[in-house]
Design an enzyme around this catalytic site. Structure first.
Site, PDB file in Angstrom:
ATOM      1  CB  SER A   1      -0.870   0.012   1.257  1.00 33.00           C
ATOM      2  OG  SER A   1      -1.517   1.269   1.399  1.00 33.00           O
TER       3      SER A   1
ATOM      4  CE1 TYR B   1      -4.106  -1.635   5.649  1.00 27.75           C
ATOM      5  CE2 TYR B   1      -3.286   0.474   4.839  1.00 27.75           C
ATOM      6  CZ  TYR B   1      -3.828  -0.779   4.595  1.00 27.75           C
ATOM      7  OH  TYR B   1      -4.073  -1.178   3.293  1.00 27.75           O
TER       8      TYR B   1
HETATM    9  P1  NAP Z   1     -11.295  -5.917   1.206  1.00 24.78           P
HETATM   10  O1  NAP Z   1     -12.236  -5.495   0.136  1.00 24.78           O
HETATM   11  O2  NAP Z   1     -11.623  -5.615   2.620  1.00 24.78           O
HETATM   12  O3  NAP Z   1     -11.032  -7.493   1.029  1.00 24.78           O
HETATM   13  C1  NAP Z   1     -10.154  -8.129   1.911  1.00 24.78           C
HETATM   14  C2  NAP Z   1      -9.959  -9.562   1.495  1.00 24.78           C
HETATM   15  O4  NAP Z   1      -9.006 -10.168   2.389  1.00 24.78           O
HETATM   16  C3  NAP Z   1     -11.237 -10.388   1.607  1.00 24.78           C
HETATM   17  O5  NAP Z   1     -11.210 -11.359   0.583  1.00 24.78           O
HETATM   18  C4  NAP Z   1     -11.083 -11.050   2.970  1.00 24.78           C
HETATM   19  O6  NAP Z   1     -11.799 -12.278   3.102  1.00 24.78           O
HETATM   20  C5  NAP Z   1      -9.603 -11.314   2.991  1.00 24.78           C
HETATM   21  N1  NAP Z   1      -9.056 -11.486   4.342  1.00 24.78           N
HETATM   22  C6  NAP Z   1      -9.123 -10.635   5.392  1.00 24.78           C
HETATM   23  N2  NAP Z   1      -8.495 -11.159   6.459  1.00 24.78           N
HETATM   24  C7  NAP Z   1      -8.016 -12.374   6.072  1.00 24.78           C
HETATM   25  C8  NAP Z   1      -7.302 -13.396   6.725  1.00 24.78           C
HETATM   26  N3  NAP Z   1      -6.929 -13.287   8.008  1.00 24.78           N
HETATM   27  N4  NAP Z   1      -6.997 -14.528   6.039  1.00 24.78           N
HETATM   28  C9  NAP Z   1      -7.379 -14.658   4.736  1.00 24.78           C
HETATM   29  N5  NAP Z   1      -8.054 -13.716   4.060  1.00 24.78           N
HETATM   30  C10 NAP Z   1      -8.386 -12.584   4.728  1.00 24.78           C
HETATM   31  O7  NAP Z   1      -9.851  -5.268   0.966  1.00 24.78           O
HETATM   32  P2  NAP Z   1      -9.153  -4.712  -0.364  1.00 24.78           P
HETATM   33  O8  NAP Z   1      -9.365  -3.259  -0.388  1.00 24.78           O
HETATM   34  O9  NAP Z   1      -9.510  -5.542  -1.532  1.00 24.78           O
HETATM   35  O10 NAP Z   1      -7.625  -4.928   0.039  1.00 24.78           O
HETATM   36  C11 NAP Z   1      -6.864  -6.009  -0.456  1.00 24.78           C
HETATM   37  C12 NAP Z   1      -5.398  -5.728  -0.140  1.00 24.78           C
HETATM   38  O11 NAP Z   1      -5.004  -4.508  -0.763  1.00 24.78           O
HETATM   39  C13 NAP Z   1      -5.110  -5.547   1.349  1.00 24.78           C
HETATM   40  O12 NAP Z   1      -3.850  -6.087   1.658  1.00 24.78           O
HETATM   41  C14 NAP Z   1      -5.093  -4.042   1.520  1.00 24.78           C
HETATM   42  O13 NAP Z   1      -4.322  -3.644   2.634  1.00 24.78           O
HETATM   43  C15 NAP Z   1      -4.472  -3.626   0.202  1.00 24.78           C
HETATM   44  N6  NAP Z   1      -4.735  -2.257  -0.201  1.00 24.78           N
HETATM   45  C16 NAP Z   1      -6.000  -1.783  -0.352  1.00 24.78           C
HETATM   46  C17 NAP Z   1      -6.200  -0.475  -0.756  1.00 24.78           C
HETATM   47  C18 NAP Z   1      -7.561   0.134  -0.963  1.00 24.78           C
HETATM   48  O14 NAP Z   1      -7.638   1.370  -1.144  1.00 24.78           O
HETATM   49  N7  NAP Z   1      -8.641  -0.643  -0.951  1.00 24.78           N
HETATM   50  C19 NAP Z   1      -5.090   0.355  -0.993  1.00 24.78           C
HETATM   51  C20 NAP Z   1      -3.821  -0.156  -0.824  1.00 24.78           C
HETATM   52  C21 NAP Z   1      -3.652  -1.472  -0.450  1.00 24.78           C
HETATM   53  P3  NAP Z   1     -13.363 -12.322   3.600  1.00 24.78           P
HETATM   54  O15 NAP Z   1     -14.179 -11.886   2.417  1.00 24.78           O
HETATM   55  O16 NAP Z   1     -13.593 -13.734   3.951  1.00 24.78           O
HETATM   56  O17 NAP Z   1     -13.475 -11.361   4.746  1.00 24.78           O
END
Ligand code: NAP
Length: 269
Positions: free
Chosen positions: A160, A173
């Site tokens: 991120s 975070y």
């Molecule tokens: P999200 O929509 O909240 O989805 C999170 C995913 O991770 C879901 O599939 C969830 O599964 C899974 N998960 C959570 N805890 C877990 C665990 N302990 N073991 C296995 N799976 C787990 O998040 P996202 O925005 O797509 O983010 C994905 C990645 O990108 C993360 O690492 C986040 O930090 C990073 N990121 C996001 C952004 C942003 O703006 N969205 C920006 C930079 C980086 P369930 O569906 O079963 O809960």
């Protein structure tokens, strides 16, 4: 034989976008998730349908909490028993703090949760998968060191912009993502001799469930020029970068950080 990718957190958001992209590129998939069984099943179904005509994509779901050692082992065993090989690991799963608390008030409990899921999980999952990939490179002719192909094993970690941006209402975070950013140079160095390239993808502000609660704040910031490319990122934007790696389009690059952030990281005057 289709190449195989294991994507953590592929039920929703960025992970789901990556799964769909890889299915379109002809990958079989292990769709990992933690709690949302229905969403994971839907992703797998959509991936099977998204595969190119005649590609016959298999997408299998495996629940596992990546912060738990026994679950990580079960996830890798599942991938091995189901597909017998792995060509691409995508460390995507991650969580934000349950509540955004000021740096001076935030709890140790939240800190431990984020370190366990966002750092320890991918760090040790990568260790397990790397051991398996090395065994595969030794045994398989199509994963030989000199081969330029989708079958040459690779590892991608989704970090991120928070790895280097201070947000004082979610310090844990930022600390977790900064620590996670060390995974890629470490494993890239250790695995290069085995022909395994390792990459970090650093997304900016991406429209998913994670950013849902702060949508209006980010709408305003983007409108005010926070990013040179003035829009929200999408899971597809991140997925395209993973797709380029999956297609082996960066064969002489490893340990590289790919920013997918609309130019957020650029210093401007
Ligand atoms: P999200 O929509 O909240 O989805 C999170 C995913 O991770 C879901 O599939 C969830 O599964 C899974 N998960 C959570 N805890 C877990 C665990 N302990 N073991 C296995 N799976 C787990 O998040 P996202 O925005 O797509 O983010 C994905 C990645 O990108 C993360 O690492 C986040 O930090 C990073 N990121 C996001 C952004 C942003 O703006 N969205 C920006 C930079 C980086 P369930 O569906 O079963 O809960």
């Amino acid at each position: 034989m289709n190449p195989v990718a294991l994507i953590t957190g592929a039920s929703r958001g960025i992970g789901r976008g990556i799964a769909l992209e890889l299915a379109q590129l002809g990958y079989d998939l292990v769709v990992n998730y933690a709690r949302d069984t229905a969403a994971a099943g839907q992703t797998a179904k959509d991936c099977a349908a998204a595969g190119r005509k005649g590609a016959n994509i298999r997408a299998e779901v495996c629940q596992a909490d990546i912060s738990v050692s026994a679950d990580r082992k079960r996830l890798v065993d599942f991938a091995e028993a189901t597909f017998g090989r792995i060509d691409l690991l995508v460390n995507n799963a991650g969580v934000a703090p349950t509540t955004r608390a000021d740096l001076l008030d935030a709890s140790e409990e939240s800190f431990d949760r984020l370190i366990n899921i966002n750092v320890k999980g991918p760090y040790f999952l990568t260790q397990l998968v790397a051991q398996w990939m090395i065994r595969g490179v030794k045994n398989g002719s199509d994963t030989a060191l000199t081969t330029t192909s989708v079958h040459r094993p690779k590892i991608v970690t989704i970090s991120s912009v928070s790895a280097y941006t201070a947000s004082v209402n979610r310090g844990e975070y930022c600390v977790a993502k900064a620590a996670l950013s060390m995974l890629t140079p470490l494993y890239a160095t250790r695995l290069a001799g085995h022909g395994i390239n390792v990459y970090e993808i650093r997304p900016g502000i991406i429209a998913t469930d994670m950013t849902g609660p702060v949508k209006e704040k980010y709408d305003r910031l983007i409108a005010d020029g926070l990013t040179p490319i003035q829009r929200w990122g999408t899971p597809e934007d991140v997925a395209k970068a993973v797709g380029a790696i999956a297609l082996d389009l960066l064969p002489f690059s490893t340990g590289e950080v790919i920013n997918v952030d609309g130019g957020f990281h650029l210093r401007r005057l």
